[in-house]
Design an enzyme around this catalytic site. Sequence first.
Site, PDB file in Angstrom:
ATOM      1  N   ASP A  18       0.853  -1.186   0.000  1.00  0.00           N
ATOM      2  CA  ASP A  18       0.000   0.000   0.000  1.00  0.00           C
ATOM      3  C   ASP A  18       0.894   1.243   0.000  1.00  0.00           C
ATOM      4  OD1 ASP A  18      -2.373   1.531   0.357  1.00  0.00           O
ATOM      5  OD2 ASP A  18      -3.217  -0.140   1.510  1.00  0.00           O
TER       6      ASP A  18
ATOM      7  N   ASP B 192      -3.019   4.558  -2.660  1.00  0.00           N
ATOM      8  CA  ASP B 192      -4.101   5.104  -1.844  1.00  0.00           C
ATOM      9  C   ASP B 192      -4.609   6.433  -2.435  1.00  0.00           C
ATOM     10  OD1 ASP B 192      -5.427   4.868   0.850  1.00  0.00           O
ATOM     11  OD2 ASP B 192      -4.462   6.792   1.183  1.00  0.00           O
TER      12      ASP B 192
ATOM     13  N   GLU C 225      -6.599   3.530  -5.978  1.00  0.00           N
ATOM     14  CA  GLU C 225      -7.863   3.730  -5.270  1.00  0.00           C
ATOM     15  C   GLU C 225      -8.405   5.087  -5.709  1.00  0.00           C
ATOM     16  OE1 GLU C 225      -9.793   4.032  -0.794  1.00  0.00           O
ATOM     17  OE2 GLU C 225      -7.932   5.034  -1.274  1.00  0.00           O
TER      18      GLU C 225
ATOM     19  N   HIS D 207     -11.099  -2.959   3.810  1.00  0.00           N
ATOM     20  CA  HIS D 207     -10.938  -2.521   5.205  1.00  0.00           C
ATOM     21  C   HIS D 207     -11.705  -1.242   5.517  1.00  0.00           C
ATOM     22  CE1 HIS D 207      -8.283  -0.185   2.790  1.00  0.00           C
ATOM     23  NE2 HIS D 207      -8.081   0.652   3.785  1.00  0.00           N
ATOM     24  N   ASP D 208     -12.303  -0.623   4.524  1.00  0.00           N
ATOM     25  CA  ASP D 208     -13.056   0.623   4.741  1.00  0.00           C
ATOM     26  C   ASP D 208     -14.562   0.415   4.662  1.00  0.00           C
ATOM     27  OD1 ASP D 208     -10.758   2.216   4.947  1.00  0.00           O
ATOM     28  OD2 ASP D 208     -10.667   2.515   2.779  1.00  0.00           O
TER      29      ASP D 208
HETATM   30  C1  GLC Z   1      -7.984   5.264   1.848  1.00  0.00           C
HETATM   31  C2  GLC Z   1      -7.774   4.118   2.805  1.00  0.00           C
HETATM   32  C3  GLC Z   1      -8.386   4.485   4.127  1.00  0.00           C
HETATM   33  C4  GLC Z   1      -7.683   5.718   4.641  1.00  0.00           C
HETATM   34  C5  GLC Z   1      -7.709   6.853   3.603  1.00  0.00           C
HETATM   35  C6  GLC Z   1      -6.748   7.945   3.943  1.00  0.00           C
HETATM   36  O1  GLC Z   1      -9.309   5.505   1.583  1.00  0.00           O
HETATM   37  O2  GLC Z   1      -8.318   2.953   2.261  1.00  0.00           O
HETATM   38  O3  GLC Z   1      -8.330   3.438   5.045  1.00  0.00           O
HETATM   39  O4  GLC Z   1      -8.298   6.161   5.811  1.00  0.00           O
HETATM   40  O5  GLC Z   1      -7.341   6.402   2.329  1.00  0.00           O
HETATM   41  O6  GLC Z   1      -5.428   7.517   3.737  1.00  0.00           O
END
Ligand code: GLC
Length: 538
Positions: free
Chosen positions: A95, A190, A242, A316-317
């Site tokens: 990540d 991310d 993402e 995980h979110d």
């Molecule tokens: C992404 C991650 C999340 C995090 C956010 C800020 O959305 O998946 O868990 O809080 O980025 O880094």
Amino acid sequence: MTLNDRVIYQIYPKSFLDTTGSGIGDLKGVTQKLPYLADLGIDMVWLNPFYPSPQRDNGYDISNYKAIDPMFGNFEDFAEMVAEGRKYGIEFMLDMVLNHVSIEHEWFQKALAGDKYYQDFFILRDDPTNWNSKFGGSAWAPFGNTGRYYLHLYDISQADLNWRNENVRHEMFEVVNFWRLKGISGFRFDVINVIGKDEVLHDNSLSEGKFEYTDKPIVHDYLQMLNKATFGHDPHAVTVGEMSSTTIENSILYTRPDRHELSMVFNFHHLKVDYKDGNKWTKMPFDFTQLRDLFHEWGEQMSENGGWNALFWNNHDQPRALNRFIDVKNFRVKGAKMLAASIHLSRGTPYVYMGEEIGMVDPDYTSVNNYLDLETLNAYQSLLKKGMTEKEAFEILKAKSRDNARTPMQWDNGKNTGFTTGRPWLAVGNHPEINVAQDKNGEIYNFYKKLIALRKSEKLISDGTYKAAMKDSDSIYAFIREFGNQKLLVLNNFRNRSISFDLPNEFFASEIWINNYDDYKKNTLQPYQSVAFLKNKF
Ligand code: GLC
């Protein structure tokens, strides 16, 4: 192995397996479970951040990008994990949080101390815009006592980096190369589509929402630079971005191979179909027609235009998909298999989030004190402020908290689910009936195994085109895959009751290839039934 036949398993290291009794999962725990993942058929594992971090946002607030937080292990453990992975044909995807750093990172600390070179690493302004932090409140916070403000699109402890600054880009490319040299060829970037900010920042207009910092054209340039400076040298690399609130048009550009940006993208539109008026902190049954249309639109357009999607229900979110899309009390097992078929037979790269393969569900927490996630706790306060009772606000957290996915992996039905001999950092889910020891040879696990194997053996699944089918059905999500002389019609019943349908003529003489039930009743799908009909054209 090609990109198209991969299946990626996501591990939240903090909650996977603790080998030291600290209550926190670790890299050795990942290594220990490689045979389990190999049995499932996995060839790449995405690990959420394990770098040094104050852990305000569970590791997404990084204070050192080129080290391992001792609570997860050390470089020796890391090397062992990578080497063992090779034995099992499993690679790792790390990540990369390139949009922001923890305010404890030395760059921010130096900037605060007055170092101009590092001040230009951040987005500092005299006059803040009206932008909101994604975790609540303003996206701007005072930069020491300078009278200026720094931008944080996420938590106040996560300062956005200034990607316009060439030195920032150089540093971040170095981070990626650091891990490449350690044998890594998979990267998950991310919130990568918000890295491009304009020099002059404007208020977001209410109607356009996050437009001022999302999918800016310059993000494509930055991704091309990143590609060229790092993983572009590795023909084998697998990358996923993402993408927050992105569009199909941009996602095609992010992933079309001739653009040299990324292998694939995560988009989240399908996971907002149970948000009332677009607001996450509400409770509403999911809207099937919206879900169906989104899948069809993304599936067809990415297929026709050479884009590539990451396919997923969980991460995980997100609260567990079984609790959102399935009548989980009555149909957990069949529902889990249907959700699996609906993405594993589709076009794109499927992701399995730890525990999904045994049908894990949201924890049965009874108190707000069980939740640790900062987004959840902020939301709770803001719901109370809006006038909700504690009970009402708690019900919403229960349905929406990110901690729903972060509970310890359920290995067995012993104390602390076999995750730790210590005290788990986050309370376990309280579902002794769902665990690997019991379900490894069970229906859900074996169905996942079968679907994963199909992607490796059948070009129809890995490389076939995607076309929407039965577009008006208000219960069945249906699509057609086509490759060479083969055609597959996949039907997924999203209802907890039987639904009858008319089989399209061209599939009259087809065979049933996949079925998540033992039987098939002609022209009827049983509750949450998935059936795939295969037809050879010639
Ligand atoms: C992404 C991650 C999340 C995090 C956010 C800020 O959305 O998946 O868990 O809080 O980025 O880094």
